[in-house]
Write a protein that holds these residues in place. Structure first.
Motif, short mmCIF file in Angstrom:
data_model
loop_
_atom_site.label_atom_id
_atom_site.label_comp_id
_atom_site.label_asym_id
_atom_site.label_seq_id
_atom_site.Cartn_x
_atom_site.Cartn_y
_atom_site.Cartn_z
N GLY A 30 0.81 -1.21 0.00
CA GLY A 30 0.00 0.00 0.00
C GLY A 30 0.85 1.26 0.00
N ILE A 31 0.26 2.30 0.53
CA ILE A 31 0.86 3.63 0.54
C ILE A 31 1.16 3.98 2.00
CG2 ILE A 31 -1.23 5.04 0.83
CD1 ILE A 31 -0.34 6.54 -1.72
N TRP A 32 2.22 4.74 2.25
CA TRP A 32 2.59 5.00 3.65
C TRP A 32 2.23 6.41 4.08
CZ3 TRP A 32 6.23 8.56 5.44
CH2 TRP A 32 7.06 9.14 4.49
N ILE A 33 1.98 6.54 5.38
CA ILE A 33 1.66 7.84 5.98
C ILE A 33 2.43 8.00 7.28
CG2 ILE A 33 -0.64 7.95 4.93
CD1 ILE A 33 -1.81 7.20 7.68
N TYR A 34 2.46 9.23 7.79
CA TYR A 34 3.10 9.51 9.07
C TYR A 34 2.12 9.22 10.21
CZ TYR A 34 7.00 11.97 6.78
OH TYR A 34 8.10 12.30 6.03
N GLN A 35 1.86 7.93 10.43
CA GLN A 35 1.03 7.52 11.56
C GLN A 35 1.09 6.00 11.67
OE1 GLN A 35 -0.04 7.57 14.60
NE2 GLN A 35 -0.95 9.61 14.18
N ASN A 36 0.90 5.50 12.88
CA ASN A 36 0.93 4.07 13.16
C ASN A 36 -0.45 3.48 12.83
OD1 ASN A 36 2.29 1.75 14.19
ND2 ASN A 36 1.12 1.93 16.08
N ALA A 37 -0.79 3.55 11.54
CA ALA A 37 -2.14 3.19 11.08
C ALA A 37 -2.05 2.26 9.88
CB ALA A 37 -2.93 4.44 10.72
N ILE A 76 -14.27 0.03 17.11
CA ILE A 76 -14.06 -1.04 18.08
C ILE A 76 -12.72 -0.82 18.76
CG2 ILE A 76 -13.88 -3.53 18.46
CD1 ILE A 76 -15.55 -4.01 16.01
N GLU A 77 -12.73 -0.84 20.08
CA GLU A 77 -11.51 -0.69 20.87
C GLU A 77 -11.35 -1.86 21.83
OE1 GLU A 77 -11.14 3.37 22.62
OE2 GLU A 77 -13.14 3.65 21.74
N GLU A 78 -10.13 -2.01 22.34
CA GLU A 78 -9.81 -2.99 23.37
C GLU A 78 -10.06 -4.42 22.91
OE1 GLU A 78 -12.01 -1.72 26.80
OE2 GLU A 78 -10.95 0.20 26.92
N VAL A 79 -9.65 -4.69 21.67
CA VAL A 79 -9.68 -6.05 21.14
C VAL A 79 -8.36 -6.32 20.42
CG1 VAL A 79 -12.20 -6.10 20.86
CG2 VAL A 79 -10.75 -5.32 18.96
N GLU A 80 -8.08 -7.58 20.18
CA GLU A 80 -6.89 -7.97 19.42
C GLU A 80 -7.24 -8.51 18.04
OE1 GLU A 80 -4.39 -10.56 21.66
OE2 GLU A 80 -4.03 -9.09 23.25
N LYS A 113 -2.55 -4.98 14.17
CA LYS A 113 -1.09 -4.86 14.11
C LYS A 113 -0.54 -4.39 15.45
CE LYS A 113 -1.46 -5.49 9.60
NZ LYS A 113 -1.12 -6.78 8.97
N ASP A 114 -1.31 -3.51 16.11
CA ASP A 114 -0.94 -2.97 17.42
C ASP A 114 -2.17 -3.06 18.32
OD1 ASP A 114 -0.35 -1.43 19.65
OD2 ASP A 114 0.74 0.10 18.53
N PRO A 115 -2.17 -3.94 19.33
CA PRO A 115 -3.35 -4.13 20.16
C PRO A 115 -3.80 -2.89 20.92
CG PRO A 115 -1.81 -5.95 20.44
CD PRO A 115 -1.09 -4.90 19.65
N SER A 116 -2.94 -1.87 21.03
CA SER A 116 -3.37 -0.63 21.68
C SER A 116 -4.20 0.25 20.75
CB SER A 116 -2.16 0.15 22.20
OG SER A 116 -1.38 0.66 21.12
N ASN A 117 -4.23 -0.07 19.47
CA ASN A 117 -5.00 0.68 18.50
C ASN A 117 -6.49 0.33 18.59
OD1 ASN A 117 -2.76 1.97 17.48
ND2 ASN A 117 -2.63 0.75 15.61
N GLY A 118 -7.30 1.12 17.91
CA GLY A 118 -8.69 0.80 17.67
C GLY A 118 -8.89 0.58 16.19
N VAL A 119 -10.05 0.07 15.82
CA VAL A 119 -10.39 -0.18 14.42
C VAL A 119 -11.72 0.49 14.10
CG1 VAL A 119 -11.00 -1.91 12.69
CG2 VAL A 119 -9.09 -2.33 14.25
N TYR A 120 -11.74 1.25 13.02
CA TYR A 120 -13.00 1.83 12.54
C TYR A 120 -13.36 1.16 11.22
CZ TYR A 120 -16.80 5.12 12.03
OH TYR A 120 -18.06 5.66 11.93
N ILE A 121 -14.55 0.58 11.19
CA ILE A 121 -15.03 -0.13 10.00
C ILE A 121 -16.09 0.72 9.32
CG2 ILE A 121 -16.27 -2.18 9.20
CD1 ILE A 121 -15.10 -3.61 11.72
N PHE A 122 -15.93 0.91 8.01
CA PHE A 122 -16.92 1.63 7.22
C PHE A 122 -17.40 0.69 6.12
CE2 PHE A 122 -18.07 4.96 3.98
CZ PHE A 122 -19.12 5.50 4.69
#
Length: 237
Positions: free
Chosen positions: A157-164, A212-216, A182-191
């Motif tokens: 893919g394409i890269w950005i300045y963020q751990n996303a 969704i937060e606090e999941v692996e 990729k990082d369990p401290s992250n959250g996921v937004y589904i659209f």
């Protein structure tokens, strides 16, 4: 597991004639203190630009901007000398950094453009502005979560300045997938762009959003033919 659901019909809406836009998060004249962002995901606009119209030259600073065309062709011009066209199957990213000026035009005389405009707060500010664009391989999304954005220049893919990390998928009815963060401290937004699905048991319809937060991991089941955008982002910058 913590969840935040944004049903399609609760989004902000602005119809300017030449631009018909739905805002998942507060943007321009749509302001809702309960919908300012999801972590570093600041803007998710679902835009339709009329034939022959577009965004005149304007400036951005210190923002990662990702554009995902869904239909039609959009011409991009910027003050770095780039003149490009993005169309369905392309992914565009800009690091606005210290400041970038650009315009976006629908050059077609008889066809509208549909695209997603996404803003992510960067983890590094005042960088030199940069522009990048990729084209996905044909059928790379078919029954697959294809990575389209990451923090690494040498990754898919394409890269950005963020751990996303962003993923797109186009799934047949009855398919199931699991996404491991990729990082369990992250959250996921589904659209959900099209169709019907469940994410960790939560039902989504076309154009619904789910944070969704606090999941692996996230388990996805597709109840109809579906197109999905999944965005894993830090919850704090």
């Amino acid at each position: 597991m913590r969840t935040t659901i944004h049903k399609a019909d609760t989004r902000g809406h602005a119809n300017h004639g030449w631009l018909n836009s739905y805002h998942t998060f507060s943007f321009a004249n749509y302001h809702d203190l309960e919908r300012m962002n999801f972590g570093v995901l600041r803007v998710l606009n679902d835009d339709q630009v009329a034939a022959g119209m577009g965004f005149n030259t304007h400036t951005h600073k210190n923002m990662e901007i990702i554009s995902i065309p869904l239909e039609g062709d959009l011409e991009h011009k910027d003050d770095m000398g780039n003149t490009t066209t993005i169309r369905q199957g392309d992914i565009q990213a800009m690091s606005a950094g210290t400041g970038i000026q650009h315009s976006e035009k629908n050059k077609s005389r008889d066809r509208q453009v549909k695209f997603l405009q996404i803003w992510v707060l960067p983890n590094k500010v005042n960088v030199s502005p940069r522009y990048d664009q990729i084209s996905l391989k044909p059928d790379s999304l078919k029954n697959n979560l294809q990575q389209i954005v990451s923090p690494h220049a040498d990754d898919d893919g394409i890269w950005i300045y963020q751990n996303a990390w962003f993923h797109l998928g186009d799934f047949d009815k009855g398919q199931k997938t699991t996404y491991e963060l990729k990082d369990p401290s992250n959250g996921v937004y589904i659209f959900l762009l099209e169709g019907k699905c469940t994410a960790n048991g939560i039902a989504l319809d076309k154009r619904d959003g789910l944070g969704i937060e606090e999941v692996e991991r996230i388990d996805l089941s597709y109840l109809e033919n579906s197109k999905i955008l999944l965005m894993e982002v830090p919850m704090a910058n």
